[in-house]
Scaffold this motif. Structure first.
Motif, PDB file in Angstrom:
ATOM      1  N   THR A  78       2.273   9.567  13.502  1.00  0.00           N
ATOM      2  CA  THR A  78       2.284  10.904  14.405  1.00  0.00           C
ATOM      3  C   THR A  78       2.472  10.511  15.729  1.00  0.00           C
ATOM      4  O   THR A  78       3.340  11.247  16.717  1.00  0.00           O
ATOM      5  CB  THR A  78       0.921  11.592  14.155  1.00  0.00           C
ATOM      6  N   ILE A  79       1.853   9.529  16.298  1.00  0.00           N
ATOM      7  CA  ILE A  79       2.102   8.672  17.665  1.00  0.00           C
ATOM      8  C   ILE A  79       3.400   8.499  17.975  1.00  0.00           C
ATOM      9  O   ILE A  79       4.219   8.887  18.904  1.00  0.00           O
ATOM     10  CB  ILE A  79       1.281   7.779  18.092  1.00  0.00           C
ATOM     11  N   ARG A  82       5.809  11.316  18.520  1.00  0.00           N
ATOM     12  CA  ARG A  82       5.832  11.842  19.830  1.00  0.00           C
ATOM     13  C   ARG A  82       6.644  10.616  21.018  1.00  0.00           C
ATOM     14  O   ARG A  82       7.500  11.244  21.872  1.00  0.00           O
ATOM     15  CB  ARG A  82       4.396  11.759  20.422  1.00  0.00           C
ATOM     16  N   ASP A  83       6.472   9.742  20.591  1.00  0.00           N
ATOM     17  CA  ASP A  83       7.268   8.572  21.462  1.00  0.00           C
ATOM     18  C   ASP A  83       8.852   8.795  21.361  1.00  0.00           C
ATOM     19  O   ASP A  83       9.658   8.658  22.094  1.00  0.00           O
ATOM     20  CB  ASP A  83       6.814   7.233  21.209  1.00  0.00           C
ATOM     21  N   ALA A  85      10.319  11.453  20.114  1.00  0.00           N
ATOM     22  CA  ALA A  85      10.654  12.619  20.654  1.00  0.00           C
ATOM     23  C   ALA A  85      10.937  12.616  22.244  1.00  0.00           C
ATOM     24  O   ALA A  85      11.877  13.032  22.723  1.00  0.00           O
ATOM     25  CB  ALA A  85      10.040  13.855  20.304  1.00  0.00           C
ATOM     26  N   THR A  86       9.833  12.185  22.993  1.00  0.00           N
ATOM     27  CA  THR A  86      10.044  12.006  24.473  1.00  0.00           C
ATOM     28  C   THR A  86      11.196  11.215  24.778  1.00  0.00           C
ATOM     29  O   THR A  86      11.949  11.331  25.884  1.00  0.00           O
ATOM     30  CB  THR A  86       8.588  11.438  24.719  1.00  0.00           C
ATOM     31  N   HIS A 135       7.811  15.866  11.404  1.00  0.00           N
ATOM     32  CA  HIS A 135       7.522  16.381  12.804  1.00  0.00           C
ATOM     33  C   HIS A 135       8.852  16.671  13.378  1.00  0.00           C
ATOM     34  O   HIS A 135       8.943  17.910  14.036  1.00  0.00           O
ATOM     35  CB  HIS A 135       6.823  15.315  13.659  1.00  0.00           C
ATOM     36  N   TYR A 141       7.515  21.983  16.708  1.00  0.00           N
ATOM     37  CA  TYR A 141       6.964  20.632  17.188  1.00  0.00           C
ATOM     38  C   TYR A 141       7.418  20.373  18.618  1.00  0.00           C
ATOM     39  O   TYR A 141       8.497  20.681  18.915  1.00  0.00           O
ATOM     40  CB  TYR A 141       7.494  19.290  16.207  1.00  0.00           C
ATOM     41  N   PRO A 143       6.791  17.349  21.767  1.00  0.00           N
ATOM     42  CA  PRO A 143       7.945  17.654  22.522  1.00  0.00           C
ATOM     43  C   PRO A 143       9.071  17.793  21.723  1.00  0.00           C
ATOM     44  O   PRO A 143       9.180  16.922  20.599  1.00  0.00           O
ATOM     45  CB  PRO A 143       8.346  16.844  23.775  1.00  0.00           C
TER      46      PRO A 143
END
Length: 295
Positions: A78-79, A82-83, A85-86, A135, A141, A143
């Motif tokens: 999950t983390i 995020r990374d 996508a960013t 995600h 979702y 970002p």
């Protein structure tokens, strides 16, 4: 389009960051030399991949930016989503997500993580892939990545890993090498690599020609004396193979730029590999090969 007709893409795996300016200058040079992909591996003692790639995006215009490859054992899925996508958002959609199981026992131990069996590491990688893309493919979702689909690059050598790659990946990578339980690497013969490619293509079935097939080249030497340099490198890199077997390795490219270009054309025609990654120390001299193949 068949795999043998797919245009070449060339990448270089960068590991050296002396300071901010040298890294940025190096990124610009990779693009200027004609590479398609700037890649960062994921080993302790090397740069952290995503910050390095985001920094490179700021001084380049179009080159793709990838991980080659993230050690799935280091990440919570999950983390990681995020990374990814960013990173994609802040590079204007240039990220290619490369993942592998991790293979160096000492790195797991240094990170305080268990070094599981190969089967368990592949199972964890599957969880990573399914969760991350669950995600990223969910439009609620945040970002949001810039790309509608961040290309997935999976690399490995074993049956379970290649089955997963054939099922899920946009790009499937071959190291052309085997590792022992502790992560010590040894080069495979050309016949072994071709068998692994056939295995993965069979596992991919109807997807085989939609996949981009990648090879990580271990050594590049541009030279007018192919025979002499091959003999010298053979003794250093693969004394267990005959000189003839060593010379045939797709992962070792020795000869003039034109001879190396011909070898890569043959590899693409025979086994469909069109995505070629070289190591940082070959960045400059391999550019002459890229120039020939572009023409």
């Amino acid at each position: 389009m068949t795999s043998a007709e797919r245009p070449f893409r060339f990448g270089v795996n960068l590991i050296t960051v002396a300071d901010r300016q040298s890294w940025l200058d190096g990124a610009r040079q990779v693009e200027d030399l004609g590479y398609d992909i700037l890649l960062v591996p994921d080993h302790l003692g090397f740069p952290s991949p995503f910050p390095a790639l985001v920094a490179a995006a700021g001084v380049t215009d179009h080159i793709r930016l990838g991980t080659c490859v993230l050690n799935a054992g280091f990440y919570n899925p999950t983390i990681l989503a995020r990374d990814v996508a960013t990173a994609d958002l802040t590079t204007d959609g240039r990220i290619e997500l490369g993942l592998g199981t991790g293979y160096v026992r000492a790195e797991f131990e240094k990170a305080g993580l268990p070094f599981e069996s190969a089967g368990k590491r592949v199972a964890h990688l599957r969880t990573i892939v399914e969760t991350v893309y669950g995600h990223l493919d969910d439009y609620s979702y945040a970002p949001r990545p810039t790309q509608s689909h961040v290309p997935l690059f999976l690399a490995g050598n074993g049956d379970k890993m290649l089955r997963l790659a054939a099922e899920r990946a946009d790009i499937v990578g071959f190291t052309g090498a085997s590792t022992d339980r502790d992560g010590t690497m040894s080069l495979n013969s050309a016949a072994d690599l071709e068998e692994r490619v056939r295995f993965a293509r069979d596992a991919a079935g109807a997807r085989a020609d939609d996949i981009e097939w990648n090879l990580l080249v271990q050594k590049v030497v541009v030279t007018e004396d192919r025979e002499q340099r091959t003999a010298e490198l053979h003794a250093e890199y693969a004394p267990g193979l005959s000189v003839e077997e060593f010379a045939a390795l797709p992962t070792v490219l020795v000869g003039t730029a034109a001879e190396i270009a011909d070898k890569l054309l043959d590899i693409r025609a025979r086994i469909g590999i069109s995505n070629i990654t070289v190591l940082e120390n070959a960045r400059d001299e391999f550019a002459a090969v890229i120039d020939i193949l572009r023409r």
